[in-house]
Write a protein that holds these residues in place. Sequence first.
Motif, PDB file in Angstrom:
ATOM      1  N   ASN A 181       6.428  -6.573   5.916  1.00 47.50           N
ATOM      2  CA  ASN A 181       5.632  -5.946   4.840  1.00 47.50           C
ATOM      3  C   ASN A 181       4.155  -6.141   5.185  1.00 47.50           C
ATOM      4  O   ASN A 181       3.451  -6.986   4.637  1.00 47.50           O
ATOM      5  CB  ASN A 181       5.980  -6.579   3.494  1.00 47.50           C
ATOM      6  N   THR A 195       4.158  -8.931  -6.025  1.00 46.82           N
ATOM      7  CA  THR A 195       3.238  -7.937  -6.584  1.00 46.82           C
ATOM      8  C   THR A 195       3.771  -6.549  -6.286  1.00 46.82           C
ATOM      9  O   THR A 195       4.176  -6.269  -5.159  1.00 46.82           O
ATOM     10  CB  THR A 195       1.841  -8.087  -5.949  1.00 46.82           C
ATOM     11  N   GLY A 214      -7.420  -2.130  -2.808  1.00 53.98           N
ATOM     12  CA  GLY A 214      -7.708  -3.572  -2.772  1.00 53.98           C
ATOM     13  C   GLY A 214      -7.198  -4.342  -3.983  1.00 53.98           C
ATOM     14  O   GLY A 214      -7.577  -5.498  -4.191  1.00 53.98           O
ATOM     15  N   TRP A 215      -6.282  -3.716  -4.765  1.00 53.80           N
ATOM     16  CA  TRP A 215      -5.847  -4.421  -5.976  1.00 53.80           C
ATOM     17  C   TRP A 215      -5.010  -5.655  -5.682  1.00 53.80           C
ATOM     18  O   TRP A 215      -5.128  -6.684  -6.354  1.00 53.80           O
ATOM     19  CB  TRP A 215      -5.079  -3.461  -6.907  1.00 53.80           C
ATOM     20  N   GLN A 216      -4.139  -5.576  -4.649  1.00 56.81           N
ATOM     21  CA  GLN A 216      -3.312  -6.769  -4.397  1.00 56.81           C
ATOM     22  C   GLN A 216      -4.201  -7.961  -4.041  1.00 56.81           C
ATOM     23  O   GLN A 216      -3.998  -9.076  -4.549  1.00 56.81           O
ATOM     24  CB  GLN A 216      -2.295  -6.527  -3.285  1.00 56.81           C
ATOM     25  N   ARG A 258      -0.948  -8.921   5.213  1.00 51.63           N
ATOM     26  CA  ARG A 258      -2.382  -8.840   5.564  1.00 51.63           C
ATOM     27  C   ARG A 258      -3.258  -9.302   4.406  1.00 51.63           C
ATOM     28  O   ARG A 258      -4.219 -10.047   4.594  1.00 51.63           O
ATOM     29  CB  ARG A 258      -2.665  -7.376   5.904  1.00 51.63           C
ATOM     30  N   TRP A 266      10.310   1.821  -0.213  1.00 52.87           N
ATOM     31  CA  TRP A 266      10.385   1.195   1.109  1.00 52.87           C
ATOM     32  C   TRP A 266      11.605   1.727   1.863  1.00 52.87           C
ATOM     33  O   TRP A 266      11.627   1.805   3.078  1.00 52.87           O
ATOM     34  CB  TRP A 266      10.487  -0.321   0.979  1.00 52.87           C
ATOM     35  N   LYS A 320      -4.046  -4.743  12.558  1.00 49.56           N
ATOM     36  CA  LYS A 320      -3.144  -3.590  12.336  1.00 49.56           C
ATOM     37  C   LYS A 320      -3.122  -2.709  13.575  1.00 49.56           C
ATOM     38  O   LYS A 320      -3.312  -1.506  13.490  1.00 49.56           O
ATOM     39  CB  LYS A 320      -3.645  -2.783  11.138  1.00 49.56           C
ATOM     40  N   LEU A 377       2.625  -2.429  -7.183  1.00 51.56           N
ATOM     41  CA  LEU A 377       1.625  -1.567  -7.795  1.00 51.56           C
ATOM     42  C   LEU A 377       2.126  -0.130  -7.833  1.00 51.56           C
ATOM     43  O   LEU A 377       2.777   0.336  -6.889  1.00 51.56           O
ATOM     44  CB  LEU A 377       0.329  -1.609  -6.987  1.00 51.56           C
ATOM     45  N   SER A 400       1.151  -6.343   2.572  1.00 52.92           N
ATOM     46  CA  SER A 400       1.145  -7.552   1.742  1.00 52.92           C
ATOM     47  C   SER A 400       0.818  -8.794   2.568  1.00 52.92           C
ATOM     48  O   SER A 400       0.005  -9.632   2.148  1.00 52.92           O
ATOM     49  CB  SER A 400       2.509  -7.716   1.065  1.00 52.92           C
ATOM     50  N   GLY A 420      -4.034   1.095  -2.154  1.00 56.90           N
ATOM     51  CA  GLY A 420      -5.082   1.397  -1.187  1.00 56.90           C
ATOM     52  C   GLY A 420      -6.479   1.147  -1.724  1.00 56.90           C
ATOM     53  O   GLY A 420      -7.462   1.566  -1.109  1.00 56.90           O
TER      54      GLY A 420
HETATM   55  C1  LIG Z   1       1.976  -4.018  -0.847  1.00 56.41           C
HETATM   56  C2  LIG Z   1       1.056  -3.580  -1.945  1.00 56.41           C
HETATM   57  C3  LIG Z   1       1.111  -4.590  -3.075  1.00 56.41           C
HETATM   58  C4  LIG Z   1      -0.380  -3.520  -1.341  1.00 56.41           C
HETATM   59  O1  LIG Z   1      -1.291  -3.400  -2.390  1.00 56.41           O
HETATM   60  P1  LIG Z   1      -2.663  -2.561  -2.250  1.00 56.41           P
HETATM   61  O2  LIG Z   1      -3.579  -3.058  -3.294  1.00 56.41           O
HETATM   62  O3  LIG Z   1      -2.350  -1.121  -2.183  1.00 56.41           O
HETATM   63  O4  LIG Z   1      -3.184  -3.049  -0.806  1.00 56.41           O
HETATM   64  P2  LIG Z   1      -4.426  -2.443  -0.033  1.00 56.41           P
HETATM   65  O5  LIG Z   1      -5.404  -1.866  -0.970  1.00 56.41           O
HETATM   66  O6  LIG Z   1      -4.869  -3.516   0.890  1.00 56.41           O
HETATM   67  O7  LIG Z   1      -3.790  -1.269   0.812  1.00 56.41           O
HETATM   68  C5  LIG Z   1      -2.867  -1.615   1.822  1.00 56.41           C
HETATM   69  C6  LIG Z   1      -2.493  -0.385   2.609  1.00 56.41           C
HETATM   70  O8  LIG Z   1      -1.767   0.490   1.744  1.00 56.41           O
HETATM   71  C7  LIG Z   1      -1.933   1.804   2.226  1.00 56.41           C
HETATM   72  N1  LIG Z   1      -2.007   2.692   1.089  1.00 56.41           N
HETATM   73  C8  LIG Z   1      -3.033   3.251   0.537  1.00 56.41           C
HETATM   74  N2  LIG Z   1      -2.663   4.034  -0.514  1.00 56.41           N
HETATM   75  C9  LIG Z   1      -1.342   3.949  -0.573  1.00 56.41           C
HETATM   76  C10 LIG Z   1      -0.347   4.516  -1.413  1.00 56.41           C
HETATM   77  N3  LIG Z   1      -0.646   5.289  -2.433  1.00 56.41           N
HETATM   78  N4  LIG Z   1       0.926   4.202  -1.176  1.00 56.41           N
HETATM   79  C11 LIG Z   1       1.235   3.379  -0.168  1.00 56.41           C
HETATM   80  N5  LIG Z   1       0.348   2.775   0.660  1.00 56.41           N
HETATM   81  C12 LIG Z   1      -0.924   3.084   0.461  1.00 56.41           C
HETATM   82  C13 LIG Z   1      -3.185   1.874   2.985  1.00 56.41           C
HETATM   83  O9  LIG Z   1      -2.795   2.340   4.264  1.00 56.41           O
HETATM   84  C14 LIG Z   1      -3.659   0.441   3.064  1.00 56.41           C
HETATM   85  O10 LIG Z   1      -3.853   0.113   4.399  1.00 56.41           O
HETATM   86  P3  LIG Z   1      -5.346   0.050   4.986  1.00 56.41           P
HETATM   87  O11 LIG Z   1      -5.930  -1.196   4.395  1.00 56.41           O
HETATM   88  O12 LIG Z   1      -5.120   0.015   6.438  1.00 56.41           O
HETATM   89  O13 LIG Z   1      -6.013   1.307   4.494  1.00 56.41           O
HETATM   90  C15 LIG Z   1       1.431  -2.167  -2.468  1.00 56.41           C
HETATM   91  O14 LIG Z   1       1.469  -1.301  -1.368  1.00 56.41           O
HETATM   92  C16 LIG Z   1       2.776  -2.164  -3.179  1.00 56.41           C
HETATM   93  O15 LIG Z   1       2.853  -2.351  -4.396  1.00 56.41           O
HETATM   94  N6  LIG Z   1       3.883  -1.966  -2.401  1.00 56.41           N
HETATM   95  C17 LIG Z   1       5.261  -1.958  -2.956  1.00 56.41           C
HETATM   96  C18 LIG Z   1       5.733  -3.358  -3.370  1.00 56.41           C
HETATM   97  C19 LIG Z   1       5.529  -4.366  -2.260  1.00 56.41           C
HETATM   98  O16 LIG Z   1       5.899  -4.175  -1.112  1.00 56.41           O
HETATM   99  N7  LIG Z   1       4.912  -5.514  -2.655  1.00 56.41           N
HETATM  100  C20 LIG Z   1       4.636  -6.615  -1.756  1.00 56.41           C
HETATM  101  C21 LIG Z   1       5.375  -7.798  -2.173  1.00 56.41           C
HETATM  102  S1  LIG Z   1       5.341  -9.102  -1.043  1.00 56.41           S
END
Ligand SMILES: CC(C)(COP(=O)(O)OP(=O)(O)OC[C@H]1O[C@@H](n2cnc3c(N)ncnc32)[C@H](O)[C@@H]1OP(=O)(O)O)[C@@H](O)C(=O)NCCC(=O)NCCS
Length: 264
Positions: free
Chosen positions: A170, A131, A141-143, A175, A68, A241, A133, A173, A139
């Motif tokens: 964030n 969370t 849908g795991w969260q 969303r 980040w 978004k 990942l 997250s 990207g």
């Molecule tokens: C925030 C987080 C948990 C989202 O999980 P996720 O399962 O990837 O969520 P989504 O599948 O809904 O993807 C969210 C967005 O991530 C983006 N994305 C896709 N692949 C990605 C990657 N490899 N790296 C970063 N972002 C990516 C996509 O743009 C997606 O947006 P979209 O829905 O407009 O396509 C994850 O990005 C993460 O672990 N981030 C770091 C820790 C963090 O910020 N945690 C949140 C705590 S509150």
Amino acid sequence: MMAMPREDPPPHGAAAAPDQARLTQAVRAVLDRQGQAQTLPPDIRLRLAGPEDISVLTALNADAIREWGRAGLFMPMPEAFFGEMIRDGIILLPERAGKVQGYSIAFPAGGGHPPFLPADGHGKTGLMFGTALDPALRGQGWQLRLIRLRLEAFQEAGFAEAQSTVSPFNTPSLRNLLRAGFCVTALKTLLDKHPRFVLQHDFGRTVTTGPKHGLPLPQNGDLPDHAALLADGFVAFGLEKSKPVTLFYAARRHQDQGTGCPPT
Ligand SMILES: CC(C)(COP(=O)(O)OP(=O)(O)OC[C@H]1O[C@@H](n2cnc3c(N)ncnc32)[C@H](O)[C@@H]1OP(=O)(O)O)[C@@H](O)C(=O)NCCC(=O)NCCS
């Protein structure tokens, strides 16, 4: 308010132990059902973390914060904190080919962990946040899947609501929490002294009602207009978004049976 863990974590909150046991049992039942229904991608296994996993969890946490490249979007979590969460709650781990690909935390409010917002007296409150990942799992849908699994477990374990927190900046997250039916009900400076939305999911006791107000969500600052709407009792239930990101607010009313804040 939940504080960062002391070096000598408080003894297992007598109050939390039965709730923790019920939550663990419920999570296992939910995972078994997922396994039987084969709803999870075949190459990923979900399991509960143990003390032996703490070093991987702190590494995932540090990596996510580094990526980040800005403080306040994701909370630093020391080993002691993960130890407390494993003792007082559950940490779900997606694993691929024996390698941990992320983590997701849930625990009962009570014991050493007061709720983020005063509980509304309808029963037990579950807390969920944190969370992270591996980029290889993002990207997809795991969260959202992990949010829904923990909600299902809290409901199965007899909790009346779930609370969560997220940085307003964030967007992915925030969303996903709104997609899962959470509503933003407060804006607070929490935990690591950064602004955080507090979200509630009450398993259907309330729904949004009346006109919807879209409000641009800048990517930094202290959000006075959002704070004013929340102070007036409006809740945010959806996010677009767009540029800038837009958060949608509405009033909230109680109802006998519903779906919490309707997912957008
Ligand atoms: C925030 C987080 C948990 C989202 O999980 P996720 O399962 O990837 O969520 P989504 O599948 O809904 O993807 C969210 C967005 O991530 C983006 N994305 C896709 N692949 C990605 C990657 N490899 N790296 C970063 N972002 C990516 C996509 O743009 C997606 O947006 P979209 O829905 O407009 O396509 C994850 O990005 C993460 O672990 N981030 C770091 C820790 C963090 O910020 N945690 C949140 C705590 S509150």
